[in-house]
Design a protein around this motif. Structure first.
Motif, PDB file in Angstrom:
ATOM      1  N   GLU A   1     -19.736 -34.119  35.822  1.00  0.00           N
ATOM      2  CA  GLU A   1     -19.317 -32.782  35.440  1.00  0.00           C
ATOM      3  C   GLU A   1     -18.811 -32.748  34.004  1.00  0.00           C
ATOM      4  O   GLU A   1     -18.192 -33.701  33.527  1.00  0.00           O
ATOM      5  CB  GLU A   1     -18.212 -32.284  36.382  1.00  0.00           C
ATOM      6  CG  GLU A   1     -18.681 -32.032  37.801  1.00  0.00           C
ATOM      7  CD  GLU A   1     -17.603 -31.386  38.646  1.00  0.00           C
ATOM      8  OE1 GLU A   1     -16.413 -31.415  38.234  1.00  0.00           O
ATOM      9  OE2 GLU A   1     -17.933 -30.838  39.717  1.00  0.00           O
ATOM     10  N   ILE A   2     -19.067 -31.642  33.334  1.00  0.00           N
ATOM     11  CA  ILE A   2     -18.604 -31.445  31.964  1.00  0.00           C
ATOM     12  C   ILE A   2     -18.595 -29.949  31.674  1.00  0.00           C
ATOM     13  O   ILE A   2     -19.282 -29.168  32.360  1.00  0.00           O
ATOM     14  CB  ILE A   2     -19.514 -32.196  30.956  1.00  0.00           C
ATOM     15  CG1 ILE A   2     -18.835 -32.331  29.590  1.00  0.00           C
ATOM     16  CG2 ILE A   2     -20.873 -31.519  30.852  1.00  0.00           C
ATOM     17  CD1 ILE A   2     -19.567 -33.270  28.646  1.00  0.00           C
ATOM     18  N   GLU A   3     -17.834 -29.540  30.684  1.00  0.00           N
ATOM     19  CA  GLU A   3     -17.790 -28.128  30.316  1.00  0.00           C
ATOM     20  C   GLU A   3     -19.039 -27.750  29.529  1.00  0.00           C
ATOM     21  O   GLU A   3     -19.395 -28.421  28.554  1.00  0.00           O
ATOM     22  CB  GLU A   3     -16.547 -27.844  29.475  1.00  0.00           C
ATOM     23  CG  GLU A   3     -16.378 -26.375  29.125  1.00  0.00           C
ATOM     24  CD  GLU A   3     -14.996 -26.055  28.597  1.00  0.00           C
ATOM     25  OE1 GLU A   3     -14.130 -25.676  29.417  1.00  0.00           O
ATOM     26  OE2 GLU A   3     -14.782 -26.200  27.383  1.00  0.00           O
ATOM     27  N   ALA A   4     -19.699 -26.693  29.939  1.00  0.00           N
ATOM     28  CA  ALA A   4     -20.846 -26.142  29.217  1.00  0.00           C
ATOM     29  C   ALA A   4     -20.411 -24.846  28.544  1.00  0.00           C
ATOM     30  O   ALA A   4     -19.780 -23.992  29.162  1.00  0.00           O
ATOM     31  CB  ALA A   4     -22.017 -25.875  30.159  1.00  0.00           C
ATOM     32  N   VAL A   5     -20.748 -24.710  27.267  1.00  0.00           N
ATOM     33  CA  VAL A   5     -20.310 -23.578  26.457  1.00  0.00           C
ATOM     34  C   VAL A   5     -21.518 -22.727  26.077  1.00  0.00           C
ATOM     35  O   VAL A   5     -22.587 -23.265  25.743  1.00  0.00           O
ATOM     36  CB  VAL A   5     -19.591 -24.069  25.177  1.00  0.00           C
ATOM     37  CG1 VAL A   5     -18.928 -22.896  24.459  1.00  0.00           C
ATOM     38  CG2 VAL A   5     -18.569 -25.139  25.509  1.00  0.00           C
TER      39      VAL A   5
ATOM     40  N   THR B   1     -18.248 -25.169  34.318  1.00  0.00           N
ATOM     41  CA  THR B   1     -18.410 -26.585  34.611  1.00  0.00           C
ATOM     42  C   THR B   1     -19.793 -26.808  35.210  1.00  0.00           C
ATOM     43  O   THR B   1     -20.195 -26.109  36.138  1.00  0.00           O
ATOM     44  CB  THR B   1     -17.331 -27.071  35.591  1.00  0.00           C
ATOM     45  OG1 THR B   1     -16.041 -26.862  35.007  1.00  0.00           O
ATOM     46  CG2 THR B   1     -17.508 -28.555  35.884  1.00  0.00           C
ATOM     47  N   VAL B   2     -20.514 -27.781  34.660  1.00  0.00           N
ATOM     48  CA  VAL B   2     -21.869 -28.071  35.123  1.00  0.00           C
ATOM     49  C   VAL B   2     -22.014 -29.567  35.340  1.00  0.00           C
ATOM     50  O   VAL B   2     -21.203 -30.373  34.877  1.00  0.00           O
ATOM     51  CB  VAL B   2     -22.930 -27.583  34.102  1.00  0.00           C
ATOM     52  CG1 VAL B   2     -22.842 -26.079  33.897  1.00  0.00           C
ATOM     53  CG2 VAL B   2     -22.792 -28.322  32.784  1.00  0.00           C
ATOM     54  N   GLU B   3     -23.067 -29.934  36.042  1.00  0.00           N
ATOM     55  CA  GLU B   3     -23.456 -31.332  36.205  1.00  0.00           C
ATOM     56  C   GLU B   3     -24.504 -31.669  35.158  1.00  0.00           C
ATOM     57  O   GLU B   3     -25.471 -30.914  34.979  1.00  0.00           O
ATOM     58  CB  GLU B   3     -24.037 -31.564  37.596  1.00  0.00           C
ATOM     59  CG  GLU B   3     -23.031 -31.528  38.723  1.00  0.00           C
ATOM     60  CD  GLU B   3     -22.326 -32.865  38.910  1.00  0.00           C
ATOM     61  OE1 GLU B   3     -22.878 -33.892  38.456  1.00  0.00           O
ATOM     62  OE2 GLU B   3     -21.240 -32.874  39.509  1.00  0.00           O
ATOM     63  N   VAL B   4     -24.319 -32.787  34.461  1.00  0.00           N
ATOM     64  CA  VAL B   4     -25.296 -33.201  33.461  1.00  0.00           C
ATOM     65  C   VAL B   4     -25.726 -34.645  33.711  1.00  0.00           C
ATOM     66  O   VAL B   4     -25.018 -35.436  34.338  1.00  0.00           O
ATOM     67  CB  VAL B   4     -24.761 -33.081  32.014  1.00  0.00           C
ATOM     68  CG1 VAL B   4     -24.351 -31.663  31.709  1.00  0.00           C
ATOM     69  CG2 VAL B   4     -23.625 -34.052  31.764  1.00  0.00           C
ATOM     70  N   SER B   5     -26.902 -34.949  33.219  1.00  0.00           N
ATOM     71  CA  SER B   5     -27.431 -36.313  33.182  1.00  0.00           C
ATOM     72  C   SER B   5     -28.429 -36.334  32.034  1.00  0.00           C
ATOM     73  O   SER B   5     -28.576 -35.357  31.301  1.00  0.00           O
ATOM     74  CB  SER B   5     -28.097 -36.688  34.512  1.00  0.00           C
ATOM     75  OG  SER B   5     -29.155 -35.790  34.815  1.00  0.00           O
ATOM     76  N   ASP B   6     -29.107 -37.439  31.850  1.00  0.00           N
ATOM     77  CA  ASP B   6     -30.105 -37.548  30.781  1.00  0.00           C
ATOM     78  C   ASP B   6     -29.525 -37.178  29.421  1.00  0.00           C
ATOM     79  O   ASP B   6     -30.096 -36.378  28.669  1.00  0.00           O
ATOM     80  CB  ASP B   6     -31.332 -36.663  31.090  1.00  0.00           C
ATOM     81  CG  ASP B   6     -32.152 -37.203  32.242  1.00  0.00           C
ATOM     82  OD1 ASP B   6     -32.254 -38.437  32.362  1.00  0.00           O
ATOM     83  OD2 ASP B   6     -32.687 -36.390  33.019  1.00  0.00           O
ATOM     84  N   VAL B   7     -28.374 -37.741  29.089  1.00  0.00           N
ATOM     85  CA  VAL B   7     -27.786 -37.543  27.765  1.00  0.00           C
ATOM     86  C   VAL B   7     -28.561 -38.381  26.757  1.00  0.00           C
ATOM     87  O   VAL B   7     -28.741 -39.582  26.937  1.00  0.00           O
ATOM     88  CB  VAL B   7     -26.297 -37.936  27.753  1.00  0.00           C
ATOM     89  CG1 VAL B   7     -25.721 -37.800  26.346  1.00  0.00           C
ATOM     90  CG2 VAL B   7     -25.507 -37.084  28.740  1.00  0.00           C
TER      91      VAL B   7
END
Length: 387
Positions: free
Chosen positions: A138-142, A179-185
């Motif tokens: 999870e991370i903040e998406a703007v 708040t979203v889920e992210v991967s593939d940074v």
């Protein structure tokens, strides 16, 4: 390059190359394996390359120093001398040579560091960048109603700053977060304390004639890491940036300064626009926030920076709109980048001041992909045959 060296640290420098010592000390202090690092100093013929090599030897780190003459030999040795024009001389955009080097030498990661920066002692600089690139969760998406994210949004009410390259037409935006889920940074942009990365107009508005800005940033201005939501652009500054090798086809640092329109200072900004478009198409992520660096920009004329920027200010307002729907059906970084390059190379931009520069940029983008293909072919030719 040895098998242990998987990170190429690219430092464009003509003055303060000793900053490398601070980054290596930070790595050692935090237990980061320095044997993973290969330091590439990109410099000019008028600089003391012997002293630079001596510094790398003294630090006991793998590395190389490339002035203009050695870059020319490197192109010749690899049969890509016809693409030497892609890397302008005496320009910050020569970080593109670092990208070619990473591509040819098959490093897994690249790190861009400007020579007027220092790491914060309390954070593992390289370790944090690598952790960001591996991040899943999870991370903040703007996002904003202007489709642009101000990377300094977190304490904007106090400092009122917009970074270099942020369009003037996207100011006074309404910001939304979730708040979203992210991967593939695929890229990790570290932000900066002390001297903020502003353009000359904003520095003048801040009352500073020495190219720096009187308003400064501190670690307290940042209260968490974040991503820009899909469909939103952001400024990507290459002074403190880590990335995966896979992004190189869509991350060319644009040809600035050495062009007949005298456009400068947008190399990393426009490359960030193109990379964000590619990431949105491919479902990849650009991570922003830590590790912070201390930006100690040397005093210089604000009007000098304005002279370099003014020829491209109008183009910067519209570039993102021109490529915003390009390459939507592509399945690779090169595919998205080619679509954007063709859009610019073949477009009619006479309505803009210096609009023909966009055609020039598009042509260079297509040449960039051709150069990478040549290097890939060379790599295949040199690969050992299967038993």
């Amino acid at each position: 390059m040895t098998t242990s060296e998987d990170i190429c640290v690219v430092v464009p420098t003509i003055r303060e190359y000793e900053c490398v010592r601070a980054y290596l000390r930070n790595a050692r202090d935090h237990g980061f394996d320095v044997d993973r690092l290969h330091v590439l100093l990109v410099t000019e013929d008028f600089c003391d390359t012997d002293e630079m090599r001596a510094m790398l030897d003294d630090e006991g780190v793998s590395g190389a120093v490339f002035d203009g003459s050695r870059r020319e030999r490197w192109y010749d040795d690899r049969g890509i001398e016809e693409y030497a024009h892609l890397v302008p001389a005496a320009s910050h955009a020569q970080t593109s040579f670092g990208l070619l080097y990473i591509w040819a030498e098959d490093f897994d990661y690249g790190v861009f560091i400007d020579d007027d920066t220092l790491p914060h002692d309390d954070v593992d600089f390289f370790g944090r960048h690598l952790a960001n690139l591996d991040y899943e969760g999870e991370i903040e998406a703007v996002s904003s109603d202007e489709n642009w994210v101000n990377v300094l949004y977190q304490n904007f009410e106090e400092h009122g700053l917009y970074p270099r390259g942020y369009p003037y037409s996207a100011m006074d935006e309404t910001v939304e977060t979730e708040t979203v889920e992210v991967s593939d940074v695929v890229a990790s942009q570290g932000l900066w304390t002390n001297v903020p990365d502003l353009d000359a107009v904003r520095i003048l508005m801040d009352g500073d004639l020495r190219g720096q800005a009187q308003t400064r940033t501190t670690a307290a201005d940042y209260d968490g890491d974040f991503v820009a939501a899909p469909g939103n652009y952001l400024t990507v500054c290459s002074m403190n940036l880590a990335f995966r090798r896979e992004v190189v086809p869509a991350f060319y640092q644009l040809p600035m300064d050495d062009n007949r329109w005298d456009v400068g200072r947008f190399d990393d900004i426009w490359s960030g626009v193109f990379l964000k478009r590619a990431c949105d198409v491919l479902g990849k992520t650009i991570y922003n926030g830590a590790p912070l660096c201390e930006h100690n920009k040397a005093p210089r004329s604000t009007f000098g920076d304005l002279t370099n920027e003014v020829h491209g200010l109008e183009l910067n307002e519209h570039l993102w709109e021109l490529v915003d729907d390009a390459g939507g059906d592509a399945d690779s970084y090169a595919g998205v980048f080619e679509a954007m390059g063709r859009r610019l190379a073949e477009g009619d931009f006479e309505r803009y001041e210096n609009g023909a520069f966009l055609n020039y940029v598009g042509e260079y983008m297509l040449d960039w992909l051709a150069a990478l293909d040549e290097l890939r072919s060379l790599e295949a030719d040199l690969a050992p045959a299967d038993d």
